[in-house]
Motif scaffolding. Sequence first.
Motif, PDB file in Angstrom:
ATOM      1  N   SER A 249     -54.143 -98.316   4.001  1.00 13.82           N
ATOM      2  CA  SER A 249     -54.502-100.000   3.687  1.00 13.82           C
ATOM      3  C   SER A 249     -53.577-100.790   4.287  1.00 13.82           C
ATOM      4  N   SER A 250     -52.241-100.298   4.197  1.00 12.05           N
ATOM      5  CA  SER A 250     -51.228-101.058   4.673  1.00 12.05           C
ATOM      6  C   SER A 250     -51.315-101.210   6.043  1.00 12.05           C
ATOM      7  N   GLN A 251     -51.663-100.005   6.826  1.00 10.19           N
ATOM      8  CA  GLN A 251     -51.930-100.050   8.094  1.00 10.19           C
ATOM      9  C   GLN A 251     -52.948-100.790   8.748  1.00 10.19           C
ATOM     10  N   MET A 252     -54.257-101.062   7.844  1.00  7.37           N
ATOM     11  CA  MET A 252     -55.200-101.747   8.374  1.00  7.37           C
ATOM     12  C   MET A 252     -54.916-103.361   8.225  1.00  7.37           C
ATOM     13  N   LYS A 253     -54.124-103.741   7.109  1.00  8.15           N
ATOM     14  CA  LYS A 253     -53.757-104.929   6.986  1.00  8.15           C
ATOM     15  C   LYS A 253     -52.698-105.337   8.022  1.00  8.15           C
ATOM     16  N   MET A 254     -51.640-104.579   8.630  1.00  3.66           N
ATOM     17  CA  MET A 254     -50.901-104.665   9.658  1.00  3.66           C
ATOM     18  C   MET A 254     -51.726-104.809  10.973  1.00  3.66           C
ATOM     19  N   PHE A 255     -52.841-104.189  11.140  1.00  3.59           N
ATOM     20  CA  PHE A 255     -53.314-104.354  12.468  1.00  3.59           C
ATOM     21  C   PHE A 255     -54.092-105.484  12.481  1.00  3.59           C
ATOM     22  N   LEU A 256     -54.757-106.020  11.668  1.00  3.85           N
ATOM     23  CA  LEU A 256     -55.471-106.813  11.642  1.00  3.85           C
ATOM     24  C   LEU A 256     -54.774-108.484  11.754  1.00  3.85           C
ATOM     25  N   THR A 257     -53.482-108.254  11.001  1.00  2.00           N
ATOM     26  CA  THR A 257     -52.713-109.587  11.326  1.00  2.00           C
ATOM     27  C   THR A 257     -51.753-109.587  12.527  1.00  2.00           C
ATOM     28  N   ARG A 258     -52.329-108.622  13.422  1.00  2.00           N
ATOM     29  CA  ARG A 258     -51.480-108.729  14.785  1.00  2.00           C
ATOM     30  C   ARG A 258     -52.317-109.310  15.605  1.00  2.00           C
ATOM     31  N   ILE A 259     -53.599-110.010  15.414  1.00  3.20           N
ATOM     32  CA  ILE A 259     -54.340-110.525  16.318  1.00  3.20           C
ATOM     33  C   ILE A 259     -53.934-112.300  16.568  1.00  3.20           C
ATOM     34  N   GLY A 260     -54.042-112.532  17.829  1.00  2.00           N
ATOM     35  CA  GLY A 260     -53.291-113.726  17.856  1.00  2.00           C
ATOM     36  C   GLY A 260     -54.581-114.528  18.585  1.00  2.00           C
ATOM     37  N   PHE A 261     -54.058-115.724  19.289  1.00  4.51           N
ATOM     38  CA  PHE A 261     -54.936-116.594  19.742  1.00  4.51           C
ATOM     39  C   PHE A 261     -55.697-116.128  20.872  1.00  4.51           C
ATOM     40  N   GLY A 262     -57.061-116.524  21.081  1.00  3.26           N
ATOM     41  CA  GLY A 262     -58.011-115.849  22.400  1.00  3.26           C
ATOM     42  C   GLY A 262     -58.000-114.366  22.377  1.00  3.26           C
ATOM     43  N   SER A 263     -57.826-113.829  21.269  1.00  2.68           N
ATOM     44  CA  SER A 263     -58.139-112.193  21.318  1.00  2.68           C
ATOM     45  C   SER A 263     -59.187-111.948  20.497  1.00  2.68           C
ATOM     46  N   THR A 264     -59.897-110.752  20.483  1.00  2.45           N
ATOM     47  CA  THR A 264     -60.846-110.158  20.026  1.00  2.45           C
ATOM     48  C   THR A 264     -60.504-108.887  19.837  1.00  2.45           C
ATOM     49  N   ALA A 265     -61.001-108.544  18.272  1.00  2.00           N
ATOM     50  CA  ALA A 265     -60.668-107.316  17.732  1.00  2.00           C
ATOM     51  C   ALA A 265     -61.759-106.475  17.288  1.00  2.00           C
ATOM     52  N   VAL A 266     -61.991-105.192  17.597  1.00  2.00           N
ATOM     53  CA  VAL A 266     -63.105-104.574  17.032  1.00  2.00           C
ATOM     54  C   VAL A 266     -62.478-103.292  16.560  1.00  2.00           C
ATOM     55  N   ILE A 267     -63.255-103.082  15.364  1.00  2.00           N
ATOM     56  CA  ILE A 267     -62.428-101.885  14.591  1.00  2.00           C
ATOM     57  C   ILE A 267     -63.831-100.814  14.095  1.00  2.00           C
ATOM     58  N   THR A 268     -63.597 -99.517  14.575  1.00  2.00           N
ATOM     59  CA  THR A 268     -64.922 -98.785  14.343  1.00  2.00           C
ATOM     60  C   THR A 268     -64.129 -97.350  13.653  1.00  2.00           C
ATOM     61  N   GLY A 269     -65.114 -96.761  12.888  1.00  2.00           N
ATOM     62  CA  GLY A 269     -64.608 -95.588  12.253  1.00  2.00           C
ATOM     63  C   GLY A 269     -65.946 -95.209  11.445  1.00  2.00           C
ATOM     64  N   ASP A 270     -65.790 -93.998  10.875  1.00  2.00           N
ATOM     65  CA  ASP A 270     -66.533 -93.136  10.221  1.00  2.00           C
ATOM     66  C   ASP A 270     -66.004 -92.612   8.835  1.00  2.00           C
ATOM     67  N   VAL A 271     -66.779 -93.253   7.956  1.00  2.00           N
ATOM     68  CA  VAL A 271     -65.912 -93.227   6.356  1.00  2.00           C
ATOM     69  C   VAL A 271     -66.380 -91.853   5.956  1.00  2.00           C
ATOM     70  N   THR A 272     -67.213 -90.918   6.665  1.00  2.00           N
ATOM     71  CA  THR A 272     -67.523 -89.661   6.124  1.00  2.00           C
ATOM     72  C   THR A 272     -66.510 -88.509   7.027  1.00  2.00           C
ATOM     73  N   GLN A 273     -65.540 -88.897   7.557  1.00  2.00           N
ATOM     74  CA  GLN A 273     -64.530 -87.988   8.382  1.00  2.00           C
ATOM     75  C   GLN A 273     -63.098 -88.685   8.402  1.00  2.00           C
ATOM     76  N   ILE A 274     -62.864 -88.532   7.205  1.00  2.00           N
ATOM     77  CA  ILE A 274     -61.647 -89.028   6.893  1.00  2.00           C
ATOM     78  C   ILE A 274     -60.628 -87.874   6.539  1.00  2.00           C
ATOM     79  N   ASP A 275     -59.372 -88.048   7.569  1.00  2.00           N
ATOM     80  CA  ASP A 275     -58.353 -86.959   7.608  1.00  2.00           C
ATOM     81  C   ASP A 275     -57.162 -87.250   6.731  1.00  2.00           C
ATOM     82  N   LEU A 276     -57.118 -88.435   6.424  1.00  2.00           N
ATOM     83  CA  LEU A 276     -55.855 -88.624   5.634  1.00  2.00           C
ATOM     84  C   LEU A 276     -55.346 -87.722   4.626  1.00  2.00           C
ATOM     85  N   PRO A 277     -54.218 -87.635   4.274  1.00  2.00           N
ATOM     86  CA  PRO A 277     -53.539 -86.734   3.144  1.00  2.00           C
ATOM     87  C   PRO A 277     -54.296 -86.985   1.750  1.00  2.00           C
TER      88      PRO A 277
END
Length: 344
Positions: A249-277
Amino acid sequence: MEDLKTNLELLPDNSQRLSNLCGRLNENIKMIERTLSLRIQQRGNIFCLNGSRKAISDGCQILESLYGLTESGKLIHPQMISLTVHEILHHEATGDTDPASDRSSENFTLIKTSRTSVKPRGQHQTNYVKNIRKNDISFGIGPAGTGKTYLAVACAVEALMSGNVNRILLVRPAVEAGEKLGFLPGDLTQKIDPYLRPLYDALYEMLGFEKVGRLIEKNIIEVAPLAFMRGRTLNNSFIILDESQNTTSSQMKMFLTRIGFGSTAVITGDVTQIDLPKGTRSGLVQVSSILDSITEIGFTYFSAKDVVRHRLVQQIVEAYDAFDKKTVSKINSKDSPQINERDS
């Protein structure tokens, strides 16, 4: 139910195009037969289709569509057949019956790069591309093989070539299938490099190997692990976060708040293949409930029906989905309180 029989004549009668359509030893025809449970016999430009009414209707559309592609000299191969089958069956499933409307939508969403043009397949891919072009931040969530990463990279290359952005950043979290990175040789960038290979492959297809190499040398294209994003502000950039189900959750927030002016962000993922601890909640699972009220952020959800890889991939995804639902149902039934007759 009794099988029906229909003859289809493909015009013009061109032996070279017909040979391309049928493939070596009729392998293309055999693939269509297996996919639709249909029998097809060919005699010149006349094809005799034997099967159910629906299978014959689908088979005629597929053969006519593929034969049309041979006019430009395109080589018909299994991937092209699979995509054509998917497109025709998907249009039927969604009730799409207006070809003119389909062509207009395809022209609008066609992604043009220096080496190829990429056409979204089906309504979800079309909506995904529209969201990317419309919104500064877009999410593509769904199973493997639905084109999430490939279409995002295509949109990024198109934006770079048209001058809408100055650079492309391709980002992935350094978590993969429970495997540890420490034993690999080299620094962190070299350790993570193999896991970014799908992003490289898409770039090579759209720009060419040498051009990608030059752009990486000039830092116009940057491929990096998510950890390298902390503390940065990214202006005039197209940023893709791939495999985002493996962010916290903290990494996602960190990434989304990196977005600056004139930028486009695309986030992709598959919630059925989570490899976190175990016990760590995925940032992708949480983010849709946090940000769904922000209208300027686009969410596109893909399903097994949107899989555009080998036909078995879709069946595998559907089988796992059914298994997961059955498992969850069993767990819920065990966890639910048992009512004693004396309590009722």
